[in-house]
Design a protein around this motif. Sequence first.
Motif, PDB file in Angstrom:
ATOM      1  N   SER A   1      -5.979   3.654  -2.742  1.00 21.81           N
ATOM      2  CA  SER A   1      -5.987   2.914  -3.882  1.00 21.81           C
ATOM      3  C   SER A   1      -6.456   3.905  -4.873  1.00 21.81           C
ATOM      4  CB  SER A   1      -7.156   1.768  -4.042  1.00 21.81           C
ATOM      5  OG  SER A   1      -7.288   1.204  -5.055  1.00 21.81           O
TER       6      SER A   1
ATOM      7  N   THR B   1      -7.747   4.741  -9.039  1.00 17.49           N
ATOM      8  CA  THR B   1      -8.327   4.305 -10.164  1.00 17.49           C
ATOM      9  C   THR B   1      -8.324   5.279 -11.462  1.00 17.49           C
ATOM     10  OG1 THR B   1     -10.525   5.286  -9.677  1.00 17.49           O
ATOM     11  CG2 THR B   1     -10.132   3.151  -8.474  1.00 17.49           C
TER      12      THR B   1
ATOM     13  N   ASN C   1      -8.222  -0.363 -14.341  1.00 18.39           N
ATOM     14  CA  ASN C   1      -8.256  -0.313 -12.903  1.00 18.39           C
ATOM     15  C   ASN C   1      -7.503  -1.805 -12.451  1.00 18.39           C
ATOM     16  OD1 ASN C   1      -9.075   2.360 -12.409  1.00 18.39           O
ATOM     17  ND2 ASN C   1     -11.379   1.641 -12.687  1.00 18.39           N
TER      18      ASN C   1
ATOM     19  N   GLU D   1      -4.599  -2.323 -10.083  1.00 23.72           N
ATOM     20  CA  GLU D   1      -4.851  -3.193  -8.675  1.00 23.72           C
ATOM     21  C   GLU D   1      -3.647  -4.242  -8.770  1.00 23.72           C
ATOM     22  OE1 GLU D   1      -6.253  -4.792  -5.111  1.00 23.72           O
ATOM     23  OE2 GLU D   1      -6.375  -2.896  -6.187  1.00 23.72           O
TER      24      GLU D   1
ATOM     25  N   ILE E   1     -10.191  -9.970  -7.126  1.00 18.50           N
ATOM     26  CA  ILE E   1      -9.365  -9.389  -8.158  1.00 18.50           C
ATOM     27  C   ILE E   1      -9.919  -9.545  -9.440  1.00 18.50           C
ATOM     28  CG2 ILE E   1      -7.111  -9.139  -8.764  1.00 18.50           C
ATOM     29  CD1 ILE E   1      -6.111 -10.199  -6.024  1.00 18.50           C
TER      30      ILE E   1
END
Length: 204
Positions: free
Chosen positions: A2, A4, A18, A22, A109
Amino acid sequence: MSKTVGKIGHERLEKQLNFIIEIDKVKNIVRRSRLFDGSRFENDAEHSWTICVMALLLKEYSDFSINLERVLSMLLIHDIVEIDAGDTFLYASERPNAHADEKKAAERIFGLLDEDQRNYFMELWEEFEAGETNDAKFASVFDRLEPLMQNYILEGAGWKSHNVTYDMVIEKNKHIIENASKEIWDFVLKVLDIAVDRGYLKKL
């Protein structure tokens, strides 16, 4: 892995960006419906874009007053939860049990954002899921209408591959579409009759 934006010095903006990074993952969630040209299966991001355009274009068919901005917002975020929960086929036996996993996903989320935006998106998502307000009812029409029309245009490809019958389509869609737009539902019934006549959809 992942990615960022890292620590740059603007905490709120960093969280917002971010969050965007996502939710970009919805582009990798493949649905059971194909694009209208039949070339491949559609992803969640494409689905959300299409039904937003449908709502914008077809707002005149709502049976009640709506807030179009809220309708579009619901349609843009409604499938974000599938990043964690996955796509559950409308006609699958496990469909009624999907909400708990989806709510957990929504909390994670939307929880990437500051409290004000987190709460706004959670409330909007839950309103869509409940389907009780005018905005949620109208938004739900297009979540159902797009795959239905994809199947019709593609001569029942999805219906046939999953053994979906006319009665199943009626059961899953009537209360959603008719409760928000009688005119669109009457059109859908004509489409389904043609689909049956042409052998796209079984009527037992």
